[in-house]
Design an enzyme around this catalytic site. Structure first.
Site, PDB file in Angstrom:
ATOM      1  N   ASP A   1       0.852  -1.177   0.000  1.00  0.00           N
ATOM      2  CA  ASP A   1       0.000   0.000   0.000  1.00  0.00           C
ATOM      3  C   ASP A   1       0.896   1.239   0.000  1.00  0.00           C
ATOM      4  O   ASP A   1       2.102   1.149   0.293  1.00  0.00           O
ATOM      5  CB  ASP A   1      -0.903  -0.029   1.235  1.00  0.00           C
ATOM      6  CG  ASP A   1      -1.933   1.088   1.231  1.00  0.00           C
ATOM      7  OD1 ASP A   1      -2.390   1.458   0.140  1.00  0.00           O
ATOM      8  OD2 ASP A   1      -2.255   1.607   2.309  1.00  0.00           O
TER       9      ASP A   1
ATOM     10  N   ASP B   1      -0.371   5.165   0.771  1.00  0.00           N
ATOM     11  CA  ASP B   1      -0.720   6.119   1.827  1.00  0.00           C
ATOM     12  C   ASP B   1      -0.658   5.434   3.193  1.00  0.00           C
ATOM     13  O   ASP B   1      -1.306   4.408   3.405  1.00  0.00           O
ATOM     14  CB  ASP B   1      -2.139   6.661   1.611  1.00  0.00           C
ATOM     15  CG  ASP B   1      -2.204   7.609   0.430  1.00  0.00           C
ATOM     16  OD1 ASP B   1      -1.306   8.443   0.302  1.00  0.00           O
ATOM     17  OD2 ASP B   1      -3.160   7.500  -0.362  1.00  0.00           O
TER      18      ASP B   1
ATOM     19  N   ASP C   1      -1.610  -0.401   5.979  1.00  0.00           N
ATOM     20  CA  ASP C   1      -1.863   0.263   7.261  1.00  0.00           C
ATOM     21  C   ASP C   1      -3.314   0.156   7.697  1.00  0.00           C
ATOM     22  O   ASP C   1      -3.664   0.634   8.771  1.00  0.00           O
ATOM     23  CB  ASP C   1      -1.466   1.742   7.179  1.00  0.00           C
ATOM     24  CG  ASP C   1      -2.413   2.537   6.280  1.00  0.00           C
ATOM     25  OD1 ASP C   1      -2.663   2.085   5.138  1.00  0.00           O
ATOM     26  OD2 ASP C   1      -2.905   3.592   6.712  1.00  0.00           O
TER      27      ASP C   1
END
Length: 278
Positions: A20, A22, A216
């Site tokens: 990922d 961001d 996250d």
């Protein structure tokens, strides 16, 4: 609390990495600690890797340019976004259709590339992504088109995303008022939709067993890995804190403070060591 050496060993032995962006590599326009070193480690260890982002704002070329501005040189072929996944899904569902789009250029261009036209009168689909242009007028237009028969598509189900100043509303939050006003449920194409994960594995030419997904978010990245039977790594530099973990009925395979933990113990590839490049 840093990860154990056994945990890091398990992660490092993987041959393919789905990552990922961001909250893992950067927040907004701020590079997170260890991100550049991690990408360098991936290359030095000859790992296969793909940045898989639920953001629909930018094209792979723009994501590559953004990474370059942050000091990391990664070609466009290493990126796949929910915008591209959404365009591929719609092209398969209804080739050469039309859409009313609430989104940024990355989403609009992805749709154009698969033969879609923009239509604010009688579109086949209303497609919603992250959008700075989102306002009451676009919301009313979307509601009326969906009531009129257009199918509702969301690029991803994220309710929030990490920004430089804290959390910001994401696609799921923007779609919710349309769902409530119309009584129609959106179909979300981005993570944890298996479509995204299957594309990632095909692109990497990897099996589930030799792959790890790093993210996250518990509700997109981690659940996507679990449902695709791919080993999962949660990093705590984005929207999920360690104290949030008991709220979920599932758990990641590994939890790291940040991406910086992965490369630090391996300095050289076997080829380099054999050649004496110390």
């Amino acid at each position: 609390m840093k990860a154990t050496e056994e945990t890091l060993k398990n992660i490092r032995k993987k041959q393919a990495f789905i990552i990922d962006m961001d909250g893992v590599i950067y927040h907004g326009n701020v590079l997170l600690p260890g991100a550049a070193q991690f990408v360098d480690w991936l290359r030095r260890q000859k790992k296969r890797f793909l940045f898989l982002t639920n953001s629909s704002e930018r094209s792979p070329e723009e994501l590559s340019q953004k990474m370059a501005r942050l000091g990391i040189d990664v070609g466009p072929g290493h990126f796949y976004s929910s915008a591209l996944a959404t365009a591929a899904f719609l092209a398969n569902q209804k080739p050469n259709g039309s859409a009313y789009v609430i989104g940024e250029p990355g989403l609009i261009h992805a749709l154009y590339r698969v033969g879609y036209t923009m239509n604010n009168i009688n579109p086949d689909y209303v497609v919603v992504g992250e959008a700075s242009s989102y306002n009451l007028d676009t919301l009313i237009k979307a509601v009326r088109l969906v009531i009129g028969g257009a199918k509702l598509i969301g690029t991803n189900p994220d309710l929030t995303g990490p920004g430089e100043g804290g959390l910001v509303p994401a696609c799921g939050a923007l779609v919710a008022p349309i769902e409530l006003a119309t009584g129609r449920k959106a179909y979300f194409v981005g993570k944890p939709n298996p479509l995204m994960m299957r594309h990632a594995l095909r692109t990497l030419g990897a099996t589930r067993e030799e792959t790890v997904i790093i993210g996250d978010r518990m509700d997109t990245d981690i659940i996507a890995g679990i449902e695709s039977q791919i080993e999962t790594v949660l990093v705590l530099t984005g929207v999920t804190a360690r104290q949030d973990l008991p709220k979920y009925a599932y758990a990641p395979d590994h939890v790291l403070e940040g991406i910086f933990e992965i490369p630090e113990a391996i300095e050289h590839t076997p080829d380099e060591a054999a050649a004496g490049k110390m």
